[in-house]
Design a protein around this motif. Sequence first.
Motif, PDB file in Angstrom:
ATOM      1  N   LEU A 174       0.801  -1.216   0.000  1.00  0.00           N
ATOM      2  CA  LEU A 174       0.000   0.000   0.000  1.00  0.00           C
ATOM      3  C   LEU A 174       0.837   1.270   0.000  1.00  0.00           C
ATOM      4  O   LEU A 174       0.531   2.224  -0.729  1.00  0.00           O
ATOM      5  CB  LEU A 174      -0.929  -0.003   1.211  1.00  0.00           C
ATOM      6  N   MET A 175       1.894   1.311   0.808  1.00  0.00           N
ATOM      7  CA  MET A 175       2.665   2.561   0.922  1.00  0.00           C
ATOM      8  C   MET A 175       3.296   2.974  -0.408  1.00  0.00           C
ATOM      9  O   MET A 175       3.117   4.112  -0.840  1.00  0.00           O
ATOM     10  CB  MET A 175       3.693   2.428   2.034  1.00  0.00           C
ATOM     11  N   PRO A 176       4.026   2.089  -1.103  1.00  0.00           N
ATOM     12  CA  PRO A 176       4.542   2.510  -2.415  1.00  0.00           C
ATOM     13  C   PRO A 176       3.455   2.670  -3.464  1.00  0.00           C
ATOM     14  O   PRO A 176       3.567   3.510  -4.362  1.00  0.00           O
ATOM     15  CB  PRO A 176       5.518   1.392  -2.795  1.00  0.00           C
ATOM     16  N   LEU A 177       2.378   1.878  -3.349  1.00  0.00           N
ATOM     17  CA  LEU A 177       1.285   1.967  -4.325  1.00  0.00           C
ATOM     18  C   LEU A 177       0.649   3.353  -4.315  1.00  0.00           C
ATOM     19  O   LEU A 177       0.387   3.942  -5.374  1.00  0.00           O
ATOM     20  CB  LEU A 177       0.228   0.899  -4.006  1.00  0.00           C
ATOM     21  N   ILE A 178       0.415   3.899  -3.142  1.00  0.00           N
ATOM     22  CA  ILE A 178      -0.183   5.232  -3.039  1.00  0.00           C
ATOM     23  C   ILE A 178       0.778   6.284  -3.600  1.00  0.00           C
ATOM     24  O   ILE A 178       0.363   7.204  -4.324  1.00  0.00           O
ATOM     25  CB  ILE A 178      -0.554   5.533  -1.574  1.00  0.00           C
ATOM     26  N   GLY A 179       2.059   6.153  -3.298  1.00  0.00           N
ATOM     27  CA  GLY A 179       3.037   7.080  -3.848  1.00  0.00           C
ATOM     28  C   GLY A 179       3.087   7.049  -5.363  1.00  0.00           C
ATOM     29  O   GLY A 179       3.166   8.100  -6.026  1.00  0.00           O
ATOM     30  N   ILE A 180       3.024   5.840  -5.936  1.00  0.00           N
ATOM     31  CA  ILE A 180       3.021   5.701  -7.400  1.00  0.00           C
ATOM     32  C   ILE A 180       1.790   6.379  -8.005  1.00  0.00           C
ATOM     33  O   ILE A 180       1.876   7.135  -8.970  1.00  0.00           O
ATOM     34  CB  ILE A 180       3.054   4.216  -7.799  1.00  0.00           C
ATOM     35  N   GLN A 181       0.626   6.080  -7.413  1.00  0.00           N
ATOM     36  CA  GLN A 181      -0.615   6.657  -7.945  1.00  0.00           C
ATOM     37  C   GLN A 181      -0.576   8.176  -7.907  1.00  0.00           C
ATOM     38  O   GLN A 181      -0.915   8.848  -8.890  1.00  0.00           O
ATOM     39  CB  GLN A 181      -1.795   6.150  -7.110  1.00  0.00           C
TER      40      GLN A 181
ATOM     41  N   ALA B  56       1.998  10.189  -7.804  1.00  0.00           N
ATOM     42  CA  ALA B  56       2.981  10.710  -8.746  1.00  0.00           C
ATOM     43  C   ALA B  56       2.437  10.685 -10.176  1.00  0.00           C
ATOM     44  O   ALA B  56       2.661  11.622 -10.952  1.00  0.00           O
ATOM     45  CB  ALA B  56       4.279   9.914  -8.641  1.00  0.00           C
ATOM     46  N   ARG B  57       1.717   9.629 -10.528  1.00  0.00           N
ATOM     47  CA  ARG B  57       1.180   9.513 -11.891  1.00  0.00           C
ATOM     48  C   ARG B  57       0.014  10.460 -12.130  1.00  0.00           C
ATOM     49  O   ARG B  57      -0.309  10.767 -13.277  1.00  0.00           O
ATOM     50  CB  ARG B  57       0.778   8.067 -12.160  1.00  0.00           C
ATOM     51  N   TRP B  58      -0.624  10.903 -11.062  1.00  0.00           N
ATOM     52  CA  TRP B  58      -1.670  11.914 -11.224  1.00  0.00           C
ATOM     53  C   TRP B  58      -1.077  13.276 -11.539  1.00  0.00           C
ATOM     54  O   TRP B  58      -1.809  14.200 -11.907  1.00  0.00           O
ATOM     55  CB  TRP B  58      -2.503  12.018  -9.950  1.00  0.00           C
ATOM     56  N   GLY B  59       0.229  13.408 -11.358  1.00  0.00           N
ATOM     57  CA  GLY B  59       0.874  14.678 -11.636  1.00  0.00           C
ATOM     58  C   GLY B  59       0.842  15.663 -10.484  1.00  0.00           C
ATOM     59  O   GLY B  59       1.140  16.848 -10.683  1.00  0.00           O
ATOM     60  N   VAL B  60       0.488  15.189  -9.276  1.00  0.00           N
ATOM     61  CA  VAL B  60       0.512  16.106  -8.129  1.00  0.00           C
ATOM     62  C   VAL B  60       1.971  16.403  -7.776  1.00  0.00           C
ATOM     63  O   VAL B  60       2.885  15.666  -8.131  1.00  0.00           O
ATOM     64  CB  VAL B  60      -0.214  15.493  -6.912  1.00  0.00           C
ATOM     65  N   SER B  61       2.205  17.476  -7.046  1.00  0.00           N
ATOM     66  CA  SER B  61       3.570  17.859  -6.703  1.00  0.00           C
ATOM     67  C   SER B  61       4.157  16.892  -5.687  1.00  0.00           C
ATOM     68  O   SER B  61       3.432  16.188  -4.965  1.00  0.00           O
ATOM     69  CB  SER B  61       3.586  19.279  -6.133  1.00  0.00           C
ATOM     70  N   SER B  62       5.481  16.868  -5.636  1.00  0.00           N
ATOM     71  CA  SER B  62       6.159  16.016  -4.654  1.00  0.00           C
ATOM     72  C   SER B  62       5.843  16.460  -3.228  1.00  0.00           C
ATOM     73  O   SER B  62       5.942  15.656  -2.291  1.00  0.00           O
ATOM     74  CB  SER B  62       7.667  16.038  -4.889  1.00  0.00           C
TER      75      SER B  62
END
Length: 425
Positions: A29-36, A38-44
Amino acid sequence: MLQGVWRVMQPVLPVLIGITLIETALGILMPLIGIQLARWGVSSIVVGVAASAYFVGFLAGTLICQRIIKRVGHIRAFGVFVVLAADATVLHLVIQDAYFWIALRTIAGFALAGGFVVIESWLNDKSTDETRSRIFAIYTAVSWGASGVSPLLLNLDDPTGILLFALCVLCLASAMIPLGLTKIGNPVIAEHTHLSIPRLFKASPLGVVCCFGAGFLNGSLYGLLPAYIDGLAMGEKELSFLISIGTIAVLIAQFPIGHAADIYGRRPIIIGTVAASALLCFIIFATPELPYMFLLALFFLLSAFQSPLYALGIGQTSDYVARKDFVAASSGLLFAWGLGASIGPSLAGVSMNEMGPHGLFLFVGFGYGLIAAFALYRVLRRKAKTPEEQSNYVAVPAVQGAYGAPELDPRGEHMPHVGARSMPD
């Protein structure tokens, strides 16, 4: 021998199965949410805040969940916590909004902190002076093993699909099954206390800085790693192997570094490991076109050197507190670790937003450099205890969200519970 291991494991097998399932869910879950995100284009910055939100909830849970456990008992409370975490997870599929997800991460952190308190209270209650070291070792191996293997499951499906979220929900909900079916009595509910951070800092400034820094920097690195990988135009395959190779490095490095700390003293090993970590971060930052296989090798070394910092911080502090105060001190240090983990990812996100993906490693490397400088300063301020005077190194799990099991640590006094009920409530 096998019969002896089974006798030790039988009373705690339900919670070991539960911790395996929870760590598996968290590892996905933790990396999955980060991937999602990031792919939405939200800022870091938003990715970092989402990573911090989990630990904000986790800290709140460690402070509040004890009241829930006292009110309804360990097994019912555990059911509430894992169902709440599962609900928060499935809602990621219902409402796909970055800020709503931040709220869900806070709820999940709160719920899983309660789950870990139940698990580790159960482990402590079912252990004895003769078995708690073995139970602690098994718990450590299970926590690290599950958190290391589970990120590879990211390769089962596209991260934008529903399968991986469904698998996380399934693992969280299933964690209740072994405890719900057990005939082993509920643990007796005991008070959890911790020493305040100012008091701990007075006893061992370096120990507190190490534990806070471990949460601050490790939380930053792994919380923003999905955004870093996405910024390099890589995907979930490369991310999953980085996380898993990092966990393998943790398992390999803990005991050689711990053995060296027992022989040469903690301060030289703290200085050496954090300085090496800083150097490796600066190398990665300075070589933005680094081939993936070289990145994998450098990340393996970085994980190996940075991973024992939390355990070294606990060991450093334990040398300056009475044995009867060790559990309270260890709980306070865990709070310092969680405080660092709740702050670090948000600040790391700002660094990445200003400097690009490789700003993550500049941020983390600078942090490790500051810890090395502080350790050198403490060498000049106070004479260290000799290796013969200090306690032995113990590898302490601080992965994903494990509470740390301070009561099981063999360096503290064992406080057996009495009067346990024979049947679960």
